[in-house]
Every structure is written in structure tokens, then in C-alpha cells.
Design a protein around this motif. Structure first.
Motif, PDB file in Angstrom:
ATOM      1  N   SER A 659      11.883   5.243  -7.506  1.00  0.00           N
ATOM      2  CA  SER A 659      12.040   5.306  -6.103  1.00  0.00           C
ATOM      3  C   SER A 659      11.087   6.513  -5.494  1.00  0.00           C
ATOM      4  CB  SER A 659      13.226   5.291  -5.475  1.00  0.00           C
ATOM      5  OG  SER A 659      14.206   4.364  -6.053  1.00  0.00           O
ATOM      6  N   GLN A 660      10.970   7.548  -5.948  1.00  0.00           N
ATOM      7  CA  GLN A 660      10.371   8.716  -5.642  1.00  0.00           C
ATOM      8  C   GLN A 660       8.687   8.551  -5.584  1.00  0.00           C
ATOM      9  OE1 GLN A 660      11.189  12.176  -8.035  1.00  0.00           O
ATOM     10  NE2 GLN A 660      13.251  12.205  -7.375  1.00  0.00           N
ATOM     11  N   ALA A 661       8.300   7.691  -6.607  1.00  0.00           N
ATOM     12  CA  ALA A 661       6.931   7.132  -6.459  1.00  0.00           C
ATOM     13  C   ALA A 661       6.659   6.027  -5.752  1.00  0.00           C
ATOM     14  CB  ALA A 661       6.485   6.991  -8.323  1.00  0.00           C
ATOM     15  N   SER A 662       7.410   5.168  -5.475  1.00  0.00           N
ATOM     16  CA  SER A 662       7.158   4.252  -4.508  1.00  0.00           C
ATOM     17  C   SER A 662       7.367   4.626  -3.064  1.00  0.00           C
ATOM     18  CB  SER A 662       8.409   3.324  -4.677  1.00  0.00           C
ATOM     19  OG  SER A 662       8.391   2.170  -3.643  1.00  0.00           O
ATOM     20  N   VAL A 663       8.076   5.729  -2.656  1.00  0.00           N
ATOM     21  CA  VAL A 663       8.171   6.105  -1.415  1.00  0.00           C
ATOM     22  C   VAL A 663       6.855   7.089  -0.970  1.00  0.00           C
ATOM     23  CG1 VAL A 663       9.435   7.927   0.113  1.00  0.00           C
ATOM     24  CG2 VAL A 663      10.619   6.037  -1.204  1.00  0.00           C
ATOM     25  N   ILE A 664       6.553   7.791  -1.959  1.00  0.00           N
ATOM     26  CA  ILE A 664       5.397   8.756  -1.751  1.00  0.00           C
ATOM     27  C   ILE A 664       4.085   8.066  -1.745  1.00  0.00           C
ATOM     28  CG2 ILE A 664       3.808  10.229  -3.086  1.00  0.00           C
ATOM     29  CD1 ILE A 664       5.990  11.847  -2.080  1.00  0.00           C
ATOM     30  N   SER A 665       3.836   6.728  -2.358  1.00  0.00           N
ATOM     31  CA  SER A 665       2.838   5.725  -2.272  1.00  0.00           C
ATOM     32  C   SER A 665       2.658   5.339  -0.762  1.00  0.00           C
ATOM     33  CB  SER A 665       2.840   4.869  -3.294  1.00  0.00           C
ATOM     34  OG  SER A 665       3.919   3.750  -2.969  1.00  0.00           O
ATOM     35  N   GLU A 666       3.675   5.060  -0.047  1.00  0.00           N
ATOM     36  CA  GLU A 666       3.967   4.628   1.115  1.00  0.00           C
ATOM     37  C   GLU A 666       3.631   5.778   2.386  1.00  0.00           C
ATOM     38  OE1 GLU A 666       3.575   1.075   1.876  1.00  0.00           O
ATOM     39  OE2 GLU A 666       3.443   1.006  -0.356  1.00  0.00           O
ATOM     40  N   THR A 667       3.535   6.780   1.967  1.00  0.00           N
ATOM     41  CA  THR A 667       3.270   8.020   3.023  1.00  0.00           C
ATOM     42  C   THR A 667       1.897   7.955   3.749  1.00  0.00           C
ATOM     43  OG1 THR A 667       2.743   9.657   1.309  1.00  0.00           O
ATOM     44  CG2 THR A 667       5.198   9.386   1.986  1.00  0.00           C
ATOM     45  N   ASP A 668       1.853   8.396   4.602  1.00  0.00           N
ATOM     46  CA  ASP A 668       0.616   8.509   5.780  1.00  0.00           C
ATOM     47  C   ASP A 668      -0.555   9.087   4.930  1.00  0.00           C
ATOM     48  OD1 ASP A 668       2.032   6.792   7.509  1.00  0.00           O
ATOM     49  OD2 ASP A 668       2.250   8.672   8.965  1.00  0.00           O
ATOM     50  N   ILE A 669      -0.134  10.252   4.264  1.00  0.00           N
ATOM     51  CA  ILE A 669      -1.231  11.205   3.712  1.00  0.00           C
ATOM     52  C   ILE A 669      -1.812  10.514   2.449  1.00  0.00           C
ATOM     53  CG2 ILE A 669       0.620  12.565   2.194  1.00  0.00           C
ATOM     54  CD1 ILE A 669      -2.572  13.827   4.173  1.00  0.00           C
ATOM     55  N   VAL A 670      -0.882   9.695   1.800  1.00  0.00           N
ATOM     56  CA  VAL A 670      -1.550   8.876   0.714  1.00  0.00           C
ATOM     57  C   VAL A 670      -2.343   7.906   0.882  1.00  0.00           C
ATOM     58  CG1 VAL A 670      -1.036   7.486  -1.447  1.00  0.00           C
ATOM     59  CG2 VAL A 670       0.406   9.864  -1.021  1.00  0.00           C
ATOM     60  N   LYS A 671      -1.982   7.170   2.194  1.00  0.00           N
ATOM     61  CA  LYS A 671      -2.730   5.983   2.282  1.00  0.00           C
ATOM     62  C   LYS A 671      -4.249   6.601   3.152  1.00  0.00           C
ATOM     63  CE  LYS A 671       1.052   3.006   3.821  1.00  0.00           C
ATOM     64  NZ  LYS A 671       1.899   2.509   4.980  1.00  0.00           N
ATOM     65  N   LYS A 672      -4.151   7.688   3.516  1.00  0.00           N
ATOM     66  CA  LYS A 672      -5.445   8.440   4.032  1.00  0.00           C
ATOM     67  C   LYS A 672      -6.301   8.941   2.963  1.00  0.00           C
ATOM     68  CE  LYS A 672      -7.043  12.334   6.987  1.00  0.00           C
ATOM     69  NZ  LYS A 672      -6.729  13.543   7.588  1.00  0.00           N
ATOM     70  N   LEU A 673      -5.670   9.488   1.873  1.00  0.00           N
ATOM     71  CA  LEU A 673      -6.463   9.986   0.845  1.00  0.00           C
ATOM     72  C   LEU A 673      -6.840   8.887  -0.208  1.00  0.00           C
ATOM     73  CD1 LEU A 673      -4.528  13.384   0.135  1.00  0.00           C
ATOM     74  CD2 LEU A 673      -6.567  13.223   1.514  1.00  0.00           C
ATOM     75  N   GLY A 674      -6.167   7.869  -0.173  1.00  0.00           N
ATOM     76  CA  GLY A 674      -6.135   6.837  -1.048  1.00  0.00           C
ATOM     77  C   GLY A 674      -5.221   6.975  -2.274  1.00  0.00           C
ATOM     78  N   PRO A 675      -4.804   5.738  -2.973  1.00  0.00           N
ATOM     79  CA  PRO A 675      -3.864   5.928  -3.784  1.00  0.00           C
ATOM     80  C   PRO A 675      -4.131   6.809  -5.022  1.00  0.00           C
ATOM     81  CG  PRO A 675      -4.717   3.719  -3.923  1.00  0.00           C
ATOM     82  CD  PRO A 675      -5.328   4.427  -2.848  1.00  0.00           C
ATOM     83  N   GLY A 676      -5.373   6.808  -5.491  1.00  0.00           N
ATOM     84  CA  GLY A 676      -5.730   7.589  -6.651  1.00  0.00           C
ATOM     85  C   GLY A 676      -5.616   8.905  -6.508  1.00  0.00           C
ATOM     86  N   ALA A 677      -6.338   9.665  -5.472  1.00  0.00           N
ATOM     87  CA  ALA A 677      -6.200  11.009  -5.146  1.00  0.00           C
ATOM     88  C   ALA A 677      -4.943  11.468  -4.612  1.00  0.00           C
ATOM     89  CB  ALA A 677      -7.270  11.299  -3.894  1.00  0.00           C
ATOM     90  N   GLY A 678      -4.121  10.627  -3.796  1.00  0.00           N
ATOM     91  CA  GLY A 678      -2.868  11.060  -3.164  1.00  0.00           C
ATOM     92  C   GLY A 678      -1.651  10.980  -4.436  1.00  0.00           C
ATOM     93  N   MET A 679      -1.788  10.072  -5.155  1.00  0.00           N
ATOM     94  CA  MET A 679      -0.676   9.888  -6.358  1.00  0.00           C
ATOM     95  C   MET A 679      -1.076  11.194  -7.405  1.00  0.00           C
ATOM     96  SD  MET A 679       1.427   8.062  -5.277  1.00  0.00           S
ATOM     97  CE  MET A 679       2.451   8.004  -6.693  1.00  0.00           C
ATOM     98  N   GLY A 680      -2.352  11.332  -7.432  1.00  0.00           N
ATOM     99  CA  GLY A 680      -2.889  12.369  -8.431  1.00  0.00           C
ATOM    100  C   GLY A 680      -2.129  13.742  -7.955  1.00  0.00           C
ATOM    101  N   ILE A 681      -2.522  13.944  -6.665  1.00  0.00           N
ATOM    102  CA  ILE A 681      -1.724  15.100  -6.242  1.00  0.00           C
ATOM    103  C   ILE A 681      -0.311  15.513  -6.280  1.00  0.00           C
ATOM    104  CG2 ILE A 681      -1.799  16.660  -3.992  1.00  0.00           C
ATOM    105  CD1 ILE A 681      -4.471  15.813  -3.328  1.00  0.00           C
ATOM    106  N   TYR A 682       0.178  14.416  -6.023  1.00  0.00           N
ATOM    107  CA  TYR A 682       1.813  14.157  -6.271  1.00  0.00           C
ATOM    108  C   TYR A 682       2.201  14.659  -7.693  1.00  0.00           C
ATOM    109  CZ  TYR A 682       6.344  12.228  -6.701  1.00  0.00           C
ATOM    110  OH  TYR A 682       7.707  12.004  -7.048  1.00  0.00           O
ATOM    111  N   ARG A 683       1.312  13.936  -8.627  1.00  0.00           N
ATOM    112  CA  ARG A 683       1.954  14.110  -9.974  1.00  0.00           C
ATOM    113  C   ARG A 683       1.509  15.482 -10.490  1.00  0.00           C
ATOM    114  NH1 ARG A 683       5.582  10.673 -10.988  1.00  0.00           N
ATOM    115  NH2 ARG A 683       4.979   8.363 -10.888  1.00  0.00           N
ATOM    116  N   PHE A 684       0.495  15.998  -9.757  1.00  0.00           N
ATOM    117  CA  PHE A 684       0.073  17.598 -10.182  1.00  0.00           C
ATOM    118  C   PHE A 684       1.259  18.608  -9.861  1.00  0.00           C
ATOM    119  CE2 PHE A 684      -1.866  21.535  -9.113  1.00  0.00           C
ATOM    120  CZ  PHE A 684      -2.558  21.858 -10.126  1.00  0.00           C
ATOM    121  N   TRP A 685       1.702  18.353  -8.431  1.00  0.00           N
ATOM    122  CA  TRP A 685       2.634  19.057  -7.883  1.00  0.00           C
ATOM    123  C   TRP A 685       4.030  19.007  -8.650  1.00  0.00           C
ATOM    124  CZ3 TRP A 685       1.530  23.603  -5.930  1.00  0.00           C
ATOM    125  CH2 TRP A 685       0.524  23.727  -5.047  1.00  0.00           C
TER     126      TRP A 685
END
Length: 736
Positions: A659-685
Motif C-alpha cells: 500500500s505504501q508503494a501504491s500511495v507514493i506512486s499517486e502523489t503529485d511529485i511522483v507524477k511530476k517527476l515520472g514513475p521511474g525517477a519518483g519511485m527510484g527516489i522513494y526506494r533510495f530514501w
């Protein structure tokens, strides 16, 4: 009504039934044989010690000294029991079966003659033995003491039925564990063999037939020559095509006698006439009206198809086959079934998971002071370094697969990981151990991203979710099997030797990759040869925190969840259970329960509660369950409470992690950066929790002890969950 089951499901169910029945029968006979053999071994060992005591006492008795007058004989019994933990008690009785000297593992007594009747007379333990499948003949040893040919008393020894039963129960758990892992192994490799040798060749044969039948062309039999019954199908189809072509040609000769000049000669003469007419129509000086170019182009295409058809028919009549066009080969080689990667993932993750249940104890065996850090923090350093290296290597490896393809980096990653495992077994100090574990972590990160890229490259958008689900299923299956098999191996061959086994299994995965992904399944060449770097800009690492929802999920739920996962499950649980003398195989089974919960509870929860709006509340629920599990350690401690806590943690993460990954993928910043970059940053942190987990837990254990450190983790998780609840409430109030 008969259920509609696929071939793979039917084959798997049959294999599962055979394995379960076979393992059950083997386990039953093996446990009985072990118990009988174990009892015989203990009796021989105890009888040998009793015989030595008997010889010494009979020597004294022959000197005319009675049993009652021998001093400190109970101490001798106590010393013998120290070397015989399986014997529950020993006693020396007189001729009337009254106990004179008695010793067990708690006390040693010199008893007044004639005051205490021996337990060997009325045997109060018979009912307990019968419940364990034993009899007094299995557990009781009585040796007569003689002097001048007369019996002066007896040495009685009682073997503990509980010890025998505990050993038999341990064997039973090992058998059940082997049965479970056998099912997972069967599923993975049976799936591979069905796809590799049956379903994929059949689908290729079906495609080739659909292409060749309209032209009455045989399929290339050499492609299926090594596939047994499938080659028979290809031969059967080719014979049908040849007969069809012959009948077709025979029928044509009845209408066109001049076909005897050659099957394709008269049709080619007719098509040449039509081609000449088309050229006349296209000529500027033609007296005929100009025909539309589109119509002429269609006629030319039709003529080309007719010529190809008759040419193919002639070749078919002669028993030959047309060489496949390059386009056909390329298409065939590109359609690689994504499930072929599953055995490789399974073997690789199983090899990496061998050390999960004992790695902190292995580090402890190499302990040496470093920079004044506590022993517990030093034990956590290799785990933290492993997690940090993997966190950095995964985005870099993802970028590499984009530019270099997945196959060559996969081979490199497997070699690095195998070398890391092999060198870890040879480490002589903590610093070199950290270096070798980082090498294995680089290999793990590269292989993980390459396998993920393989699934993406060989699935359509429609099938990608199923492909990733299969990828994760193989991942967790390998993790479960590796954890428990590694624990059982550690009991028998030692910690360091298990890493050699890990290196061996990684090499098996490497051999699998080289053998399978060649020929028809060779990987496609990468589309570009770009650089090597992060899939996102460094400036974006902190930009994401401007999105409050992203930051709330990350700092209040994702990082605490990883902190607990690595700090508690992979660091605390092995150390604590080892401190209370739990068997290594039981430690592995406890950790295995976490993976089982994710494999079975996760999909069940997603199926029962598919509503999108529930995901945020599932994140909160997972945090609260985790907090409750950690806080319960303040009231209950020991093996069973730890087992319950691990199961609760698995259920909590089944609710929250996906559920965490699903909610993060729908955030405004991830949509702005793109799923590849946005989810990559999320996994990094998110992996900051992986790195900090063992260090924080080690620091707390050194300062406040085992119980309080877990309670503090629970308090941290509870506070984070309450703050996240406050964020959700505030967000709901502010929402229009």
C-alpha cells in the motif's frame, strides 16, 4: 461439474500430491527409525558409564565393605550425570529396592536405608512414557551389583522420555520444513520445465503452422528435433501438408494438362502476362486509359503473393521447406517467456538467504573492538554496510540495464555475488567481512535489477503485472527456502561453510542463465549504449520532500517499517533466540514465518479489499499492528512470543508495504517527476531504514538490553503511526 484447470495446474497438483504422500510416508518411517536408533544409542552410552561404576563398586564390595558404608557415592552419580544429559536420574538401591543414593541434574542425595522405595518398583512415569510412544524397556537400565556371587543391590538409570520425544519432534519439524521447501522447489522448476519443453514449443509450433498452412508449406522440423513428442507433431503436420499439396496438384493437372512442364511454370506464364499488361497501363505512350496508381500497386502485391504461393507449393511438392526469413527468426527469438527467469531468481535469492538466520552470530564470532563501539553495534555494521551498498547499487544497475541490456550485467552481478559469498567464508576479521559483504551486495543489486528488467522486456503492458507477480513470488519462495535450509545447514556444517554453499548455488544460477538464455532464447541487443548513473537527478533527492503526502508516508511509515524489518527480524531475532539456546533450525523457521505471511496473506488481503481508498488506512493499520507486536515484548518474552511477533510483523507488512508503494506512486511529485525517477527516489530514501535498523538496534541493546530495545522500537512505531493518523485527519479536513 468438472473444474477447468490448465495443464500446468494439473501437473503441479499431481506433483504436489506425490511429494506430500512420499514425504509423509518417509517422515513417518524416518521418525520411528530415528527414535529407535536414538534410544539404542543413549542406552549403550548410559550402560557403558553404568558398567564402569558397577566394576568399581563390585571391587569395593568384594573387599567386604557394604553399600551403606561407601562415602560420597552420590557425588559419583552426579559426576556421571554431568556427562549424560539424556539420563534423567541415577540411583543405587539395596536388595529390598530401597534407594540408598540418588542423583539427578538438580540434586545428589545420600538417603537413609529403608526410608525411600525406588521408583523402579512402581514406575510413576509409565503414563508419561506411553504418551510419548515409549515404554520402560526403552528408558530403564538396571545393573545388578554382586559380591561373592550374591546380589548386594542395583544401579538404576532412567533415560528422560522428554529428551527422546524432543529430539523426535525436532526431526518431525525438520521433515515438515523439508516437505514445504520441496513443494516450493517443485513448483518453480516444474513450471520452468513445462514452459521450456512443452508450452513454449507448442506455442511456437502453433504460430509456425498458422503462418505456413495458407501457403501449404511444411514447418522447419530441425527446430523441434530434440523435443520428443512435439517433433512428432511437426512431422505429422508436414506429412499432412505434403499430401494436401499432392492432391491439390493432381486436381490442377486435370484442368491444366500443361502443368506437367512444372508445377509453377504455367501459373508463372499467366502472371507474367498480367505483369506485362500492368506495365502497358503504366506506360505514358499507352493507348489505354491511365489506371489509378493505388489499384496498380494492389495488383503488383497480389501478383507477388501468387508467385510466392506457387513457388512454395512447388517446394512443398518436392519435400523441401523454405528457409525462414530473417524477420521470422528475430520475432521468434524475441518472444522469450518471462517465467523462464523464475528458477534463476529462486536459486539466487535462496543462496543469499542461507545466512539470514545466523549472520549476526557469525559476525559475533569474528568480533574485535572498533573505534570504541559497543559489541552489538559492531555486529550490526556488516548488515548496515550490506544494505547501504545494495541501496546505492540498485539505481545504478537500473541505469546500466537501460543502456547495456540485462544479460551481460546479469552475468557480472552473479559473478560478483558468488565471489562475495566465497570470500565471506574466508574472512578473518570484521573489516574484511564488511568489504566482502559489500561485494555480495553489489552483485545482489545488479542481479535484482537485471531480472526485473528481463520481465519488463519480455511482457506486454497487459501481462506485466502478472510477470512482476511471478517475479516476486519466486523472490519470496527463494527467501523462505534459503532461510530455513541455511539454518539447518549451519547446525551441521558450521556458519562459514554455509557461505561456500551460497557461492555454489549462485554459480548454479549463473550456469542456468548461460545455458537457458542462448540460441532461441538469446537476449536482444540493447537499443542504446548510454552512460552509467542514477536514473534521477541528484537535486531531486530533496525536492520530493515538498510533497507532504510523500514525506509523511516515507518518514512516518516506510522508513520505520524497514527499520523494524532489518533491525528486529534480521538482527534482533537471531541474536535473542541464540541467547536463549534456541536451535539454529528453529531460528530459521521463525524468520521463515515472515516470508510465508507475505506470500499468502498479501494476495489474500489484496483480493478481499481491492478498494483504492483503503490503502492509506492499510498503511496506518500495518504501523499499529507492528507497534502492538513490539510493545507486547514488555509483557511476554521467550521463543513463542518472538514467533508470534514475527507472524504479526508479516501480517502488518502484508497490509502496509504494498500500500505504501501504491500511495507514493499517486502523489503529485511522483507524477511530476515520472514513475521511474519518483519511485527510484522513494526506494533510495526508504532503504535508509534498512541501513539504520541494525545500527540502532545494536546501540539500544548495548544501552538498555534486549527487552527494552524492542519496546523502544514499538514506541517509535506507535508515535509514527499516531502522527500519520493526524496527517490523514488533517488532510481529510482540508479536502474539499
Amino acid at each position: 461439474m468438472k473444474p477447468d484447470l490448465s495443464l500446468k495446474v494439473n501437473v503441479f497438483l499431481v506433483a504436489v500430491a506425490v511429494i506430500i504422500l512420499g514425504q509423509a510416508a518417509y517422515s513417518y518411517f524416518n521418525i520411528n527409525a530415528f527414535q529407535s536408533s536414538h534410544v539404542s544409542t543413549i542406552r549403550e552410552k548410559a550402560q557403558s558409564a553404568g558398567q564402569n561404576l558397577k566394576n568399581d563398586l563390585e571391587y569395593v564390595l568384594d573387599m567386604g565393605i557394604s553399600l551403606e558404608r561407601i562415602a560420597r557415592l552420590e557425588d559419583n552419580l552426579e559426576n556421571i550425570l554431568a556427562d549424560l544429559p539424556e539420563v534423567e536420574f541415577m540411583e543405587i538401591t539395596d536388595t529390598r529396592d530401597y534407594t540408598l543414593f540418588f542423583a539427578d541434574h538438580n540434586q545428589a542425595l545420600d538417603i537413609e536405608p529403608g526410608t525411600s522405595k525406588s521408583d523402579f518398583v512402581h514406575k510413576p512415569y509409565v503414563s508419561e512414557l506411553s504418551r510419548k510412544g515409549l515404554t520402560p524397556e526403552d528408558t530403564d537400565i538396571s545393573l545388578p551389583l554382586k559380591a561373592q556371587g550374591q546380589i548386594q543391590g542395583h544401579i538404576n538409570m532412567h533415560i528422560s522420555g522428554s529428551v527422546i520425544h524432543a529430539q523426535s519432534r525436532q526431526i518431525m519439524w525438520d521433515m515438515l520444513t523439508v516437505m514445504f521447501t520441496s513443494l516450493l522447489l517443485t513448483f518453480e522448476f516444474l513450471t520452468f520445465f513445462v514452459i521450456y519443453y512443452i508450452s513454449h514449443p507448442l506455442s511456437v509450433l502453433r504460430r509456425d503452422i498458422s503462418r505456413s498452412y495458407p501457403r501449404l508449406m511444411p514447418v522447419d522440423r530441425d527446430r523441434y528435433a530434440s523435443l520428443g513428442e512435439i517433433s512428432v507433431l511437426a512431422d505429422y503436420y508436414n506429412s499432412i501438408i505434403k499430401n494436401q499439396a499432392q492432391r491439390f496438384a493432381t486436381g490442377l493437372r486435370g484442368f491444366l494438362p500443361d502443368l506437367s512442364q512444372g508445377l509453377s511454370a504455367p501459373p508463372r506464364q499467366q502472371t507474367e502476362k498480367i505483369s506485362g499488361l500492368v506495365q502497358e497501363l503504366e506506360a505514358p505512350e499507352s493507348s489505354h486509359p491511365q489506371a489509378p496508381q493505388a489499384a496498380l500497386q494492389k495488383i503488383r502485391v497480389c501478383l507477388q503473393k501468387v508467385n510466392t504461393y506457387w513457388s512454395d507449393l512447388a517446394i512443398s511438392m518436392e519435400g523441401g521447406s523454405r528457409t525462414r526469413a530473417p524477420a521470422d527468426r528475430d520475432e521468434a527469438s524475441g518472444s522469450v517467456p518471462y517465467s523462464l527467469i523464475r528458477p534463476l531468481i529462486f536459486l539466487f535469492i535462496m543462496a543469499d538467504g542461507f545466512s539470514l538466520s545466523f549472520f549476526p552470530m557469525y559476525v559475533d564470532s569474528l568480533y574485535e573492538p572498533i573505534m570504541g563501539l559497543s559489541r552489538e553495534m559492531i555486529i550490526g555494521l556488516p548488515i548496515a554496510a550490506f544494505m547501504l551498498t545494495m541501496a546505492v547499487s540498485m539505481p545504478l544497475a537500473g541505469s546500466m540495464t537501460d543502456s547495456r541490456g540485462w544479460f551481460r550485467p546479469l552475468i557480472i552481478g552473479l559473478l560478483l555475488n558468488a565471489a562475495g559469498h566465497f570470500l565471506t567464508a574466508m574472512a578473518q576479521d570484521i573489516l574484511w567481512l564488511i568489504v566482502f559483504r559489500c561485494l555480495a551486495a553489489v552483485g545482489l543489486g545488479v542481479v535484482f535489477m537485471c531480472c526485473q528488467r528481463f520481465v519488463i522486456d519480455n511482457t506486454s503492458l497487459k501481462a506485466r503485472s502478472m510477470g512482476m507477480a511471478g517475479f516476486l513470488a519466486a523472490f519470496f519462495s527463494g527467501d523462505i527456502c534459503g532461510t530455513v535450509i541455511g539454518a539447518m545447514l549451519a547446525e551441521r556444517i558450521g556458519y562459514a561453510n554455509v557461505f561456500y554453499v551460497s557461492a555454489l548455488f549462485t554459480c548454479l544460477a549463473l550456469i542456468f542463465a548461460v545455458l537457458v538464455f542462448r540460441g532461441e532464447f538469446r537476449p536482444a541487443k540493447p537499443q542504446s549504449s548510454g552512460g552509467f548513473g542514477l536514473p534521477f537527478k541528484a537535486s531531486q533527492l530533496f525536492q520530493v520532500f515538498r510533497d507532504r503526502e510523500f514525506a509523511a508516508v516515507l518518514w512516518l511509515q516506510a522508513i520505520p517499517a524497514k527499520l523494524v524489518l532489518v533491525g528486529f527480524l534480521f538482527f534482533f531475532v537471531p541474536l535473542y533466540l541464540s541467547s536463549i539456546d534456541a536451535l539454529q533450525s528453529n531460528i530459521g523457521r521463525v524468520i521463515m514465518c515472515y516470508g510465508i505471511c507475505l506470500v499468502f496473506a498479501g494476495p489474500l488481503i489484496s483480493h478481499l479489499f481491492p478498494q483504492v481508498y483503503l490503502r492509506k488506512y492499510f498503511i496506518l493499520l500495518g504501523g499499529l499492528i507492528t507497534a502492538g507486536a513490539m510493545l507486547s515484548f514488555a509483557l511476554f518474552s521467550g521463543f513463542i512470543p518472538i514467533l508470534v511477533m514475527v507472524i504479526m510483523l508479516g501480517i502488518a507488512h502484508s497490509f502496509s508495504v504494498s500500500s505504501q508503494a501504491s500511495v507514493i506512486s499517486e502523489t503529485d511529485i511522483v507524477k511530476k517527476l515520472g514513475p521511474g525517477a519518483g519511485m527510484g527516489i522513494y526506494r533510495f530514501w526508504e532503504r535508509a531504514g534498512n541501513v539504520a535498523g541494525p545500527l540502532v538496534m545494536g546501540f539500544l541493546i548495548a544501552r538498555v538490553g534486549y527487552e527494552s530495545s524492542v519496546v523502544l522500537f514499538g514506541i517509535l512505531t506507535l508515535v509514527s503511526s499516531i502522527l500519520y493518523l493526524g496527517f490523514l485527519i488533517r488532510r481529510n479536513w482540508l479536502s474539499p
